[in-house]
Design an enzyme around this catalytic site. Structure first.
Site, PDB file in Angstrom:
ATOM      1  N   LEU A 110      41.323  43.708  42.128  1.00 42.40           N
ATOM      2  CA  LEU A 110      41.193  44.797  41.155  1.00 42.40           C
ATOM      3  C   LEU A 110      42.512  45.111  40.454  1.00 42.40           C
ATOM      4  O   LEU A 110      43.556  45.191  41.081  1.00 42.40           O
ATOM      5  CB  LEU A 110      40.687  46.073  41.844  1.00 42.40           C
ATOM      6  N   GLY A 143      42.085  47.151  34.554  1.00 37.22           N
ATOM      7  CA  GLY A 143      40.864  46.913  33.774  1.00 37.22           C
ATOM      8  C   GLY A 143      39.637  47.294  34.588  1.00 37.22           C
ATOM      9  O   GLY A 143      38.740  48.001  34.113  1.00 37.22           O
ATOM     10  N   HIS A 144      39.595  46.817  35.830  1.00 44.60           N
ATOM     11  CA  HIS A 144      38.482  47.196  36.717  1.00 44.60           C
ATOM     12  C   HIS A 144      38.453  48.711  36.924  1.00 44.60           C
ATOM     13  O   HIS A 144      37.390  49.328  36.951  1.00 44.60           O
ATOM     14  CB  HIS A 144      38.644  46.541  38.094  1.00 44.60           C
ATOM     15  N   GLY A 192      33.193  44.927  31.076  1.00 45.62           N
ATOM     16  CA  GLY A 192      34.381  45.018  30.237  1.00 45.62           C
ATOM     17  C   GLY A 192      34.242  44.178  28.968  1.00 45.62           C
ATOM     18  O   GLY A 192      33.750  43.042  29.019  1.00 45.62           O
ATOM     19  N   ASP A 252      35.434  40.368  28.587  1.00 49.18           N
ATOM     20  CA  ASP A 252      34.558  39.198  28.713  1.00 49.18           C
ATOM     21  C   ASP A 252      33.391  39.373  27.735  1.00 49.18           C
ATOM     22  O   ASP A 252      32.260  39.641  28.130  1.00 49.18           O
ATOM     23  CB  ASP A 252      34.092  39.051  30.157  1.00 49.18           C
ATOM     24  N   GLN A 311      30.213  37.357  28.158  1.00 51.68           N
ATOM     25  CA  GLN A 311      29.483  37.803  29.352  1.00 51.68           C
ATOM     26  C   GLN A 311      28.636  39.034  28.998  1.00 51.68           C
ATOM     27  O   GLN A 311      27.470  39.140  29.391  1.00 51.68           O
ATOM     28  CB  GLN A 311      30.474  38.130  30.462  1.00 51.68           C
ATOM     29  N   VAL A 343      41.454  46.552  28.645  1.00 50.87           N
ATOM     30  CA  VAL A 343      42.717  47.167  29.059  1.00 50.87           C
ATOM     31  C   VAL A 343      43.792  46.077  29.039  1.00 50.87           C
ATOM     32  O   VAL A 343      43.581  44.977  29.561  1.00 50.87           O
ATOM     33  CB  VAL A 343      42.606  47.785  30.469  1.00 50.87           C
ATOM     34  N   SER A 390      43.839  40.537  33.687  1.00 48.31           N
ATOM     35  CA  SER A 390      42.886  39.597  34.284  1.00 48.31           C
ATOM     36  C   SER A 390      43.377  39.280  35.684  1.00 48.31           C
ATOM     37  O   SER A 390      44.583  39.188  35.917  1.00 48.31           O
ATOM     38  CB  SER A 390      42.841  38.311  33.455  1.00 48.31           C
ATOM     39  N   SER A 391      42.442  39.097  36.598  1.00 48.57           N
ATOM     40  CA  SER A 391      42.835  38.710  37.955  1.00 48.57           C
ATOM     41  C   SER A 391      43.606  37.400  37.927  1.00 48.57           C
ATOM     42  O   SER A 391      44.466  37.155  38.766  1.00 48.57           O
ATOM     43  CB  SER A 391      41.588  38.563  38.829  1.00 48.57           C
TER      44      SER A 391
HETATM   45  P1  AMP Z   1      35.795  40.256  37.231  1.00 49.33           P
HETATM   46  O1  AMP Z   1      36.208  40.841  38.537  1.00 49.33           O
HETATM   47  O2  AMP Z   1      36.825  39.421  36.573  1.00 49.33           O
HETATM   48  O3  AMP Z   1      34.430  39.600  37.289  1.00 49.33           O
HETATM   49  O4  AMP Z   1      35.617  41.492  36.257  1.00 49.33           O
HETATM   50  C1  AMP Z   1      34.778  42.565  36.596  1.00 49.33           C
HETATM   51  C2  AMP Z   1      34.552  43.418  35.383  1.00 49.33           C
HETATM   52  O5  AMP Z   1      35.804  43.929  34.927  1.00 49.33           O
HETATM   53  C3  AMP Z   1      33.926  42.649  34.218  1.00 49.33           C
HETATM   54  O6  AMP Z   1      32.958  43.473  33.573  1.00 49.33           O
HETATM   55  C4  AMP Z   1      35.107  42.408  33.324  1.00 49.33           C
HETATM   56  O7  AMP Z   1      34.761  42.256  31.960  1.00 49.33           O
HETATM   57  C5  AMP Z   1      35.913  43.665  33.543  1.00 49.33           C
HETATM   58  N1  AMP Z   1      37.302  43.460  33.157  1.00 49.33           N
HETATM   59  C6  AMP Z   1      38.128  42.464  33.557  1.00 49.33           C
HETATM   60  N2  AMP Z   1      39.324  42.562  32.956  1.00 49.33           N
HETATM   61  C7  AMP Z   1      39.250  43.645  32.140  1.00 49.33           C
HETATM   62  C8  AMP Z   1      40.160  44.268  31.233  1.00 49.33           C
HETATM   63  N3  AMP Z   1      41.388  43.801  31.038  1.00 49.33           N
HETATM   64  N4  AMP Z   1      39.738  45.359  30.556  1.00 49.33           N
HETATM   65  C9  AMP Z   1      38.480  45.841  30.731  1.00 49.33           C
HETATM   66  N5  AMP Z   1      37.581  45.304  31.573  1.00 49.33           N
HETATM   67  C10 AMP Z   1      37.956  44.228  32.261  1.00 49.33           C
END
Ligand code: AMP
Length: 258
Positions: free
Chosen positions: A31, A34-35, A145, A148, A151, A174, A183-184
């Protein structure tokens, strides 16, 4: 905050909360802010907030990419707790994909372009796991988010096509102070690679496909997968690049610019 590992436990925890509005934030952990923006949006709007934490194996193209995906559950649980999450659903791969699993959701058109073309099967994995999470949690609202963008478009299409009874909320991207979308996978970049990766948001900030491509072609150490105007809702200039062995995607919304 409760943490459960099985579908039966998640259902049991949620049974007394069915009269509430329930917000679901699907994540793969690692996390970052963004998350947290998604979790806070859910906390502000919903009576019960559920976060799923599941590194979904079926959306990864190769085992090496899955193996190197960053994982730190203790830290994730602490951050979720700080955001006021009520329930974390953190299943094992076997819980989500038991032996004999054979049912898949394929969003055929929007799932096969751009990311879907470069990562065949990726959105099939995403759509399938999200539908399963929706079936388990039965949220009133699910949060994704804008980072993506494709997605979001895949999930929006699935919700519409299958008449799923859930509201989709999209949270703006974010970014780091320097402009890189959080991003992770950023954790996998060396400091030099991080500096190179900044070429992507800078290029997309032109809001112009050709100008973005020209800018990216001048960046050393960065391979372009694509830069395209995507006919999403809203339309977006989307891009994907590789820096070293890390793949990065980003986009800017083009709404109101036509
Ligand atoms: P993930 O863990 O990468 O699958 O992301 C989980 C959620 O967080 C998804 O809906 C992503 O689009 C969102 N997310 C990831 N990075 C960001 C970011 N920088 N800003 C906003 N949402 C994000």
């Amino acid at each position: 905050m409760r943490v459960v590992r099985t579908i039966a436990e998640a259902r049991e925890e949620l049974a007394p909360r069915r009269a509430d509005t329930i917000g679901l934030v699907p994540t793969m952990g690692a996390l970052h802010d963004g998350h947290l923006a998604l979790l806070r949006a859910a906390r502000d709007a919903d009576e019960t907030v559920v976060m799923s934490l599941f590194v979904n194996p079926t959306q990864f193209g190769d085992d090496a990419d899955l193996a190197r995906y960053p994982r730190d559950e203790d830290r994730d649980l602490a951050r979720a707790h700080e955001c006021g999450v009520d329930l974390v659903f953190a299943p094992s791969a076997d819980e989500m994909y038991p032996p004999g699993f054979q049912t898949w959701v394929d969003v055929t058109e929007v799932g096969s372009i751009l990311e879907g073309q470069l990562r065949p099967g990726h959105f099939r994995g995403v759509a399938t796991v999200v539908l399963k999470l929706l079936a388990i949690v039965r949220p009133t609202t699910v949060y994704f988010g804008q980072k993506d963008a494709q997605q979001v478009e895949v999930i929006r299409t699935m919700i519409r096509d299958l008449a799923l009874d859930v509201e989709l909320r999209v949270v703006p991207t974010v970014r780091d102070v320097d402009g890189l979308a959080l991003s992770s996978r950023n954790a996998l970049l060396s400091p030099e690679e991080h500096a190179t990766a900044l070429g992507l948001p800078r290029a997309l900030a032109t809001h112009d496909r050709d100008a973005a491509l020209r800018a990216l072609r001048k960046s050393n150490g960065l391979e372009i997968d694509y830069v395209e105007v995507a006919d999403f809702d809203p339309p977006a200039l989307v891009g994907a690049v590789r820096v070293g062995s890390t793949r990065l995607i980003d986009n800017v919304v083009l709404e109101g610019e036509e």
